[in-house]
Design an enzyme around this catalytic site. Structure first.
Site, PDB file in Angstrom:
ATOM      1  N   GLU A 234     -25.618  13.192 -40.719  1.00 22.58           N
ATOM      2  CA  GLU A 234     -26.920  13.867 -40.718  1.00 22.58           C
ATOM      3  C   GLU A 234     -27.393  13.850 -39.278  1.00 22.58           C
ATOM      4  OE1 GLU A 234     -30.648  13.772 -39.979  1.00 22.58           O
ATOM      5  OE2 GLU A 234     -30.840  12.194 -41.483  1.00 22.58           O
ATOM      6  N   CYS A 271     -36.238  12.716 -38.381  1.00 20.13           N
ATOM      7  CA  CYS A 271     -35.307  13.847 -38.347  1.00 20.13           C
ATOM      8  C   CYS A 271     -35.913  15.089 -38.978  1.00 20.13           C
ATOM      9  CB  CYS A 271     -34.000  13.482 -39.035  1.00 20.13           C
ATOM     10  SG  CYS A 271     -34.196  12.614 -40.596  1.00 20.13           S
TER      11      CYS A 271
END
Length: 494
Positions: A234, A271
């Site tokens: 990720e 994020c």
């Protein structure tokens, strides 16, 4: 903070992975209930560390205690969530097609399929989530739930925190009589240690949360193996937010306050931080920009996780602001000290944005860029130009949504999660959450790193043909001893 832990050598890493393989084989004999209790015991032992864990994490990461308290609760909560998933049982996707010996022109054999674990999983701890994406975080919890052994490489920015969590897991292993090496923990700051973990013969899969460069390096290491393995990284995301005209005209001040908070939450170190905003030129947009600027100016700088992240933020935000056609809207009025970051927002025309690839890159920290479009066609062009994202958000009224069907149709093609009238910062841990997205947000958009479906990264389907009932896994036996939902001859049955 200095990392005083010994770096694991390549030889030690290979031994660790061999031990993980042995533990993985033994773990297959563990019952569903025993695995569930093990996950719950890890959660209990983490909580038993008390304030010592929170204080150490705050010391190492500069994150405030309330944030860390919430993150610890998320970490223990997801461990218990996976325990519940195991007990419910349908996650194995058991399906049975019984034999049809008299079928013409060809008989059908008895076929039974379910998901089985891949093997030892290597998890790289994340810098920005010392609990939830690190030692006992979502990758570890989902891999253990899926039946895999786990080896975690502690993030050097919070190595002592990682050691404390490791001590809790070791206690749970002893209490629950699990295989000794079902979970192991190593330290390393060099590229060589990461490469060795990925390329060890016994490694079956890799989980990573961090930079695009780091994630792609691990993917490269995996592809160089004699037997390639999956890497679930990720990575970066600018999480574009679209502000539609009617809502800007009606709610500019409210939206500005909402997004001031989202851009600066956790010093922008999420994020899912909204690093890119898009809107069509309008009077409402000018009101929004003015109010957002005032809000950002009032936010005080705060310390980032560590010096490396702060240096990168300063460098990348300065480079973006220096680009031709980029206008700084406002930054925090208070001067920054030490490794503090000053929040900043800027604007640029759609035409300039399209011509400058640097402006498409993530700036990790309290920064966001407003792209001003002339019309919906240009806005759609901008959305099509951005790379794969973890999230994309649309802010609008019912009239806005009715007036922009093509835009709404586009959003699911670029991101793993599409939000309506909210902020992307904040990821619920549940079965319906997708924390993933098209490359380069992740290396495999078919999976999520959050929620119960995260387990599917660490498993693969196996079909058993004409297997004697007594030799089948419990989930596939005729009598259904686990009492789980199964697709039986095309119908869901329990």
């Amino acid at each position: 903070m200095a990392n005083n832990f010994k770096e694991a050598s390549v030889e030690e890493i290979n031994q660790v992975m061999q031990q993980a393989q042995t533990a993985f084989e033994a773990y297959q004999k563990t019952s569903v209930e025993e695995k569930s209790i093990f996950l719950e015991t890890i959660a209990n032992e983490i909580e038993a560390l008390g304030d010592e864990l929170l204080l150490k994490a705050s010391e190492e990461t500069n994150l405030p205690l309330p944030r860390l308290t919430g993150e610890r609760a998320r970490t223990t909560g997801q461990l218990r969530m996976f325990a519940g998933m195991l007990r419910e049982g349908s996650w194995v996707e058991a399906s049975i097609d019984t034999a049809l010996p008299d079928r013409q022109p060809l008989p059908r054999p008895d076929l039974r399929k379910m998901l089985v674990p891949l093997g030892p999983v290597v998890v790289f701890g994340a810098s920005n989530f010392p609990f939830a994406y690190s030692t006992a975080g979502g990758d570890t919890a989902s891999a253990l739930a899926g039946g895999c052994s786990v080896v975690v490489k502690a993030h050097p920015a919070h190595a002592e925190t990682s050691e404390l969590v490791y001590s809790a897991i070791k206690k749970a292993i002893a209490t629950c009589n699990m295989p000794e090496h079902i979970f192991q923990h190593v330290h390393g700051t060099s590229f060589e240690s990461g490469k060795a973990l990925v390329q060890a013969d016994d490694t079956a899969a890799v989980g990573f949360t961090g930079s695009t460069g780091g994630g792609l390096a691990l993917l490269k290491y995996a592809s160089e193996r004699k037997k390639p393995i999956p890497v679930f990284s990720e990575m970066g995301s600018t999480n574009p937010v679209v502000f539609l005209p009617d809502t800007l005209n009606k709610n500019a001040a409210e939206l500005a306050a909402q997004y001031t908070g989202s851009i600066t939450l956790g010093v922008g170190q999420f994020c899912t931080n909204p690093g890119l905003m898009l809107a069509i030129e309008s009077e409402g947009l000018h009101h929004f920009i003015s109010a957002l600027g005032a809000g950002i100016e009032a936010v005080k700088p705060a310390k980032m996780l560590h010096a490396g992240i702060h240096t990168a933020y300063e460098k990348k935000s300065a480079a973006a602001l220096e680009q031709a056609g980029v206008t700084e809207i406002r930054k925090s009025a208070t001067a920054a000290a030490d490794i503090e970051a000053r929040p900043v927002v800027a604007s640029v025309s759609a035409e300039t944005f399209l011509q400058n690839p640097l402006l498409h890159e993530e700036v990790f920290g309290p920064y966001s860029l407003m792209v001003i479009c002339r019309d919906e066609q240009e806005l759609i062009k901008i959305l099509k130009s951005v790379s794969g994202q973890l999230t994309t958000t649309v802010m609008g009224t019912d009239d806005d949504f009715a007036s922009h069907p093509l835009l709404l149709q586009l959003l699911p093609t670029i991101a793993g999660r599409v939000l309506f009238n909210g902020v992307p910062t904040g990821v619920e841990v549940c079965a319906s959450m997708v924390h993933g997205g098209p490359f380069p947000a992740t290396t495999d958009s078919r999976f999520t790193a959050v929620g119960t479906n995260a387990v599917k990264r660490w498993v693969r389907p196996v079909s058993f043909q004409n297997c004697p009932d007594a030799l089948l896994p419990l989930a596939l036996r005729q009598a259904n001893p686990l009492g789980i939902w199964r697709l039986f001859d095309g119908e869901w049955k329990k």
